[in-house]
Scaffold this motif. Structure first.
Motif, PDB file in Angstrom:
ATOM      1  N   ARG A   1     118.910  21.152  99.345  1.00 23.82           N
ATOM      2  CA  ARG A   1     118.477  22.084  98.296  1.00 23.82           C
ATOM      3  C   ARG A   1     118.224  23.469  98.860  1.00 23.82           C
ATOM      4  O   ARG A   1     118.565  24.479  98.231  1.00 23.82           O
ATOM      5  CB  ARG A   1     117.211  21.544  97.623  1.00 23.82           C
ATOM      6  N   ARG A   2     117.623  23.532 100.074  1.00 29.72           N
ATOM      7  CA  ARG A   2     117.364  24.854 100.673  1.00 29.72           C
ATOM      8  C   ARG A   2     118.678  25.578 100.965  1.00 29.72           C
ATOM      9  O   ARG A   2     118.794  26.790 100.716  1.00 29.72           O
ATOM     10  CB  ARG A   2     116.557  24.681 101.967  1.00 29.72           C
ATOM     11  N   LYS A   3     119.656  24.881 101.503  1.00 32.87           N
ATOM     12  CA  LYS A   3     120.959  25.502 101.777  1.00 32.87           C
ATOM     13  C   LYS A   3     121.608  25.978 100.477  1.00 32.87           C
ATOM     14  O   LYS A   3     122.201  27.059 100.429  1.00 32.87           O
ATOM     15  CB  LYS A   3     121.878  24.502 102.490  1.00 32.87           C
ATOM     16  N   TYR A   4     121.481  25.170  99.434  1.00 37.38           N
ATOM     17  CA  TYR A   4     122.075  25.505  98.147  1.00 37.38           C
ATOM     18  C   TYR A   4     121.432  26.754  97.549  1.00 37.38           C
ATOM     19  O   TYR A   4     122.122  27.649  97.040  1.00 37.38           O
ATOM     20  CB  TYR A   4     121.936  24.299  97.219  1.00 37.38           C
ATOM     21  N   GLU A   5     120.112  26.834  97.614  1.00 39.09           N
ATOM     22  CA  GLU A   5     119.411  27.986  97.064  1.00 39.09           C
ATOM     23  C   GLU A   5     119.636  29.223  97.919  1.00 39.09           C
ATOM     24  O   GLU A   5     119.778  30.336  97.402  1.00 39.09           O
ATOM     25  CB  GLU A   5     117.908  27.685  96.962  1.00 39.09           C
ATOM     26  N   LYS A   6     119.667  29.054  99.239  1.00 44.25           N
ATOM     27  CA  LYS A   6     119.869  30.194 100.131  1.00 44.25           C
ATOM     28  C   LYS A   6     121.247  30.816  99.934  1.00 44.25           C
ATOM     29  O   LYS A   6     121.432  32.026 100.092  1.00 44.25           O
ATOM     30  CB  LYS A   6     119.687  29.754 101.578  1.00 44.25           C
ATOM     31  N   ALA A   7     122.184  29.979  99.569  1.00 41.93           N
ATOM     32  CA  ALA A   7     123.542  30.484  99.305  1.00 41.93           C
ATOM     33  C   ALA A   7     123.691  30.972  97.886  1.00 41.93           C
ATOM     34  O   ALA A   7     124.821  31.154  97.413  1.00 41.93           O
ATOM     35  CB  ALA A   7     124.562  29.389  99.582  1.00 41.93           C
ATOM     36  N   GLN A   8     122.539  31.184  97.218  1.00 37.50           N
ATOM     37  CA  GLN A   8     122.526  31.677  95.844  1.00 37.50           C
ATOM     38  C   GLN A   8     123.295  30.727  94.928  1.00 37.50           C
ATOM     39  O   GLN A   8     124.135  31.121  94.136  1.00 37.50           O
ATOM     40  CB  GLN A   8     123.085  33.091  95.782  1.00 37.50           C
ATOM     41  N   ARG A   9     122.982  29.426  95.109  1.00 39.98           N
ATOM     42  CA  ARG A   9     123.510  28.337  94.304  1.00 39.98           C
ATOM     43  C   ARG A   9     125.035  28.260  94.356  1.00 39.98           C
ATOM     44  O   ARG A   9     125.708  27.961  93.363  1.00 39.98           O
ATOM     45  CB  ARG A   9     123.011  28.438  92.857  1.00 39.98           C
ATOM     46  N   ASP A  10     125.573  28.541  95.529  1.00 37.78           N
ATOM     47  CA  ASP A  10     127.012  28.397  95.782  1.00 37.78           C
ATOM     48  C   ASP A  10     127.251  26.970  96.279  1.00 37.78           C
ATOM     49  O   ASP A  10     126.732  26.564  97.326  1.00 37.78           O
ATOM     50  CB  ASP A  10     127.479  29.412  96.828  1.00 37.78           C
ATOM     51  N   VAL A  11     128.048  26.182  95.540  1.00 39.64           N
ATOM     52  CA  VAL A  11     128.241  24.772  95.887  1.00 39.64           C
ATOM     53  C   VAL A  11     128.930  24.600  97.236  1.00 39.64           C
ATOM     54  O   VAL A  11     128.858  23.532  97.846  1.00 39.64           O
ATOM     55  CB  VAL A  11     129.060  24.050  94.792  1.00 39.64           C
ATOM     56  N   ARG A  12     129.595  25.651  97.732  1.00 40.29           N
ATOM     57  CA  ARG A  12     130.267  25.523  99.024  1.00 40.29           C
ATOM     58  C   ARG A  12     129.288  25.332 100.165  1.00 40.29           C
ATOM     59  O   ARG A  12     129.664  24.913 101.253  1.00 40.29           O
ATOM     60  CB  ARG A  12     131.151  26.750  99.267  1.00 40.29           C
ATOM     61  N   ALA A  13     128.011  25.625  99.916  1.00 41.77           N
ATOM     62  CA  ALA A  13     127.006  25.378 100.949  1.00 41.77           C
ATOM     63  C   ALA A  13     126.787  23.889 101.169  1.00 41.77           C
ATOM     64  O   ALA A  13     126.246  23.486 102.204  1.00 41.77           O
ATOM     65  CB  ALA A  13     125.691  26.049 100.562  1.00 41.77           C
ATOM     66  N   LEU A  14     127.217  23.058 100.209  1.00 44.59           N
ATOM     67  CA  LEU A  14     127.048  21.609 100.327  1.00 44.59           C
ATOM     68  C   LEU A  14     128.268  20.921 100.923  1.00 44.59           C
ATOM     69  O   LEU A  14     128.273  19.699 101.051  1.00 44.59           O
ATOM     70  CB  LEU A  14     126.751  21.009  98.945  1.00 44.59           C
ATOM     71  N   PHE A  15     129.311  21.689 101.262  1.00 47.25           N
ATOM     72  CA  PHE A  15     130.509  21.069 101.821  1.00 47.25           C
ATOM     73  C   PHE A  15     130.167  20.326 103.103  1.00 47.25           C
ATOM     74  O   PHE A  15     129.451  20.834 103.970  1.00 47.25           O
ATOM     75  CB  PHE A  15     131.577  22.119 102.110  1.00 47.25           C
TER      76      PHE A  15
END
Length: 655
Positions: free
Chosen positions: A141-155
């Motif tokens: 969740r922190r990675k997702y929010e830090k990337a401004q809710r960019d789903v590519r942060a969850l790759f």
């Protein structure tokens, strides 16, 4: 002009590859950016940002990562899922699904104990045996929010575990491996991985002599060398092995072959050895025939062919063209019991040939131009210039010839467990009969993928109604054009071609009417040295002039030369008598057919001029001589060949 370019606070962007951070953006459309390198701040209008974005000068952080070269020591997360493995894609979908389910259940406002219960329920619903830990979900969740809710942060980056694709060799060892590969692999036609490993080991040993015991370098293993060679570009390896020209040809872009709009607009011609051994009348193997085929590009129909044991020279090409141009009127008489139909014939506009020596012969070029047919030559090593004839020959060999007794198959290593010589049972005539049946009843009536599912016969019959085939010359006139051409003077003994003398009364009458030293246009057929055709420029017609040696009538040039060699070798026990050329050929052919070695028995096919034309009964015949004057019936007594001028020799005219 209004433009909008929305950026969030603290968002990172790149302008001309320089990194900036968004400080603030106001309602007036102005955005303040701070340089990450110098800290200087600069204000851009929305219009300026939009213009730079359309020019490709502005990129977001994720786009910039995708454009940057990957770091071999530490790879960045992938920017797209295209290059990810199935395992990494499944893990990415799993992360996103779990985050969505927890967020929809307001899980992040619960206690950690409640989130654990929720995660177990989600795992049970997903049939996931290993639910993620609470800390792992918070990290996602922190990675997702830090990337401004960019789903590519969850790759998922599971593909990068273990250092796959990253060299574990030291920089010095890496350098030596690259040097040896450049010298031994990319600069030579052939190499072996063992040779490359030994060369690398030798260079590592030289480096170790100057290093302390604790700084010794380890040479890579053979498997490491093999993997490094396999990672080289295929084009570079191909350039080293076959050369730049061939590598460019293999990597060239091949489009569709040139299209035509009607039948007989363009035809293709080529020849190939038939993958079959044929036997003689005594059922002894005499050789492997050659097939020359003419194919219509529009309909894919076979217009004609020649099957020959006498090679694939100019006469064979002429025979195939003659068969293609003229109607197949011999079918009813020769193959009446088979009820065959072969309607393909007529004059074509253009013909595409390869660069074989026989196709470049002046006789073929002159004959086709006289027939009104344009000649094109396929580019060297470019099979796409005449792909349909190449495919037809392959289909014939693989679809028919390889199913017959005596086949040699396509490759030597395919002939395992049998000998073609022991199984050969077909004569040339029998093989010609089988090919006729296959072309008429199988190939012409089989749907063709390149014809949108139609058969060659259907395409031919439909186009014939719009573009009917034309017959521009009689068979005799075609035979005139398919003879070799020379310019020769007329002597008192006639015309000399290929050491043979040709003379008749009509020829001497023409000599009287021509200026002194004038040369005439002569056509001499290779398939019959018994006569030549001389163009009479006065009557605008050909004269058929016989050979002074009547025993050579009907013999080809090769047969006549074999007779001459036999006559000049009196030691041979052949019963050779001068003036009996046909008898000499039969004895030479019989001697070759009875030879114990196959290479000697092959001569019988060449000496006998075994071709499909003779088996069909359509071999060209000499045209009768047309008298030119009232004295044409008189017998002309020629002067002896002793160099005496014709005018000085007394002639006796027998009335």
């Amino acid at each position: 002009m209004s433009s909008s370019f929305y950026l969030r606070k603290d968002q990172r962007i790149f302008i001309d590859a320089a990194e900036y951070t968004v400080v603030r953006a106001d309602h007036a459309g102005e955005t303040m950016l701070e340089s990450s390198a110098s800290g200087l701040r600069q204000i851009y209008t929305a219009y300026q940002l939009v213009q730079m974005y359309t020019e490709g000068r502005v990129a977001t952080a994720s786009e910039q990562r995708a454009q940057q070269a990957p770091d071999l020591k530490r790879k960045r997360p992938p920017a797209r899922m295209d290059g990810m493995s199935a395992r990494a894609k499944a893990e990415t979908r799993r992360r996103l699904d779990i985050l969505i389910r927890v967020d929809n259940a307001n899980g992040f406002s619960m206690s950690r104990e409640d989130i654990e219960v929720l995660l177990r329920d989600i795992a049970r619903d997903r049939k996931d045996p290993f639910p993620p830990h609470v800390s792992t979900v918070y990290r996602w969740r922190r990675k997702y929010e830090k990337a401004q809710r960019d789903v590519r942060a969850l790759f998922s980056c599971t593909d990068e575990r273990g250092g796959r694709g990253v060299s574990r060799l030291g920089p010095e060892v890496d350098q030596k491996v690259d040097e040896v590969i450049d010298e031994l692999v990319l600069a030579r036609h052939a190499f072996s991985p063992q040779e490359v490993q030994e060369a690398v080991k030798l260079r590592i040993d030289l480096l170790n002599k100057e290093r302390s015991q604790s700084e010794q370098l380890t040479a890579p293993s053979l498997r490491t060398i093999q993997r490094r060679i396999a990672s080289e570009g295929l084009y570079d390896l191909l350039v080293a092995r076959v050369g730049m020209e061939e590598a460019l040809r293999r990597f060239s872009v091949r489009g569709a072959a040139r299209r035509v709009g009607r039948i007989l607009e363009m035809v293709e011609i080529d020849h190939t050895p038939v993958d079959l051994l044929v036997v003689g009348e005594d059922r002894q193997v005499i050789g492997r025939p050659t097939l020359t085929v003419v194919l219509c590009r529009k309909s894919r129909a076979c217009l004609g062919y020649c099957l020959s044991l006498a090679g694939h020279g100019v006469p064979t090409v002429f025979a195939a063209l003659r068969h293609a141009l003229l109607p197949k009127d011999y079918l009813a008489e020769r193959y009446g019991d088979l009820n065959l139909s072969w309607p393909m014939h007529g004059w074509f506009e253009r013909i595409v040939m390869d660069n074989g020596r026989e196709f470049h012969a002046d006789a073929i070029a002159d004959a086709l131009l006289s027939l009104g047919i344009a000649v094109e030559f396929a580019a060297s090593k470019s099979p796409n210039d005449k792909p349909h004839i190449e495919r037809f020959l392959r289909t014939l060999n693989y679809g028919l010839i390889h199913t017959l007794k005596g086949t040699t198959l396509a490759k030597v290593h395919h002939r395992v467990g049998f000998k073609s010589e022991d199984e050969a049972v077909l004569t040339l005539d029998e093989l010609d009969r089988i090919i006729h049946v296959w072309i008429c009843n199988v190939y012409h009536q089989r749907p063709h993928r390149g014809l949108a599912g139609k058969t060659p016969l259907e395409v031919w019959n439909s186009d014939v109604l719009i573009y009917p085939p034309q017959l521009k010359m009689s068979p005799q006139e075609v035979d005139y054009e398919f003879a070799d051409v020379e310019e020769k003077p007329i002597h008192h003994y006639g015309i000399e071609i290929n050491t043979y003398k040709y003379n008749c009364a009509a020829l001497q009458d023409l000599r009287k009417a021509l200026p002194m030293g004038a040369k005439v246009h002569v056509k001499w057929p290779r398939w019959n040295v018994g006569h030549i055709f001389v163009w009479n420029s006065i009557s605008q017609a050909f004269i058929t002039v016989p050979n002074n040696r009547e025993d050579l009538k009907g013999l080809s040039l090769d047969q006549a030369q074999a007779v001459k060699e036999a006559e000049s070798a009196p030691r041979r026990d052949l019963g050779v008598v001068a003036g009996r050329g046909s008898e000499t050929i039969r004895k030479l052919e019989k001697e070759a057919a009875e030879a114990t070695q196959l290479k000697n028995r092959r001569k019988s096919g060449r000496l006998g001029q075994h071709t499909s034309d003779k088996s069909r009964g359509i071999a060209p015949e000499p045209v009768p001589v047309a008298p030119m004057a009232e004295e044409a019936d008189n017998e002309l007594v020629t002067a002896p060949d002793d160099g005496t001028e014709f005018d000085e020799v007394e002639m006796e005219v027998v009335s």
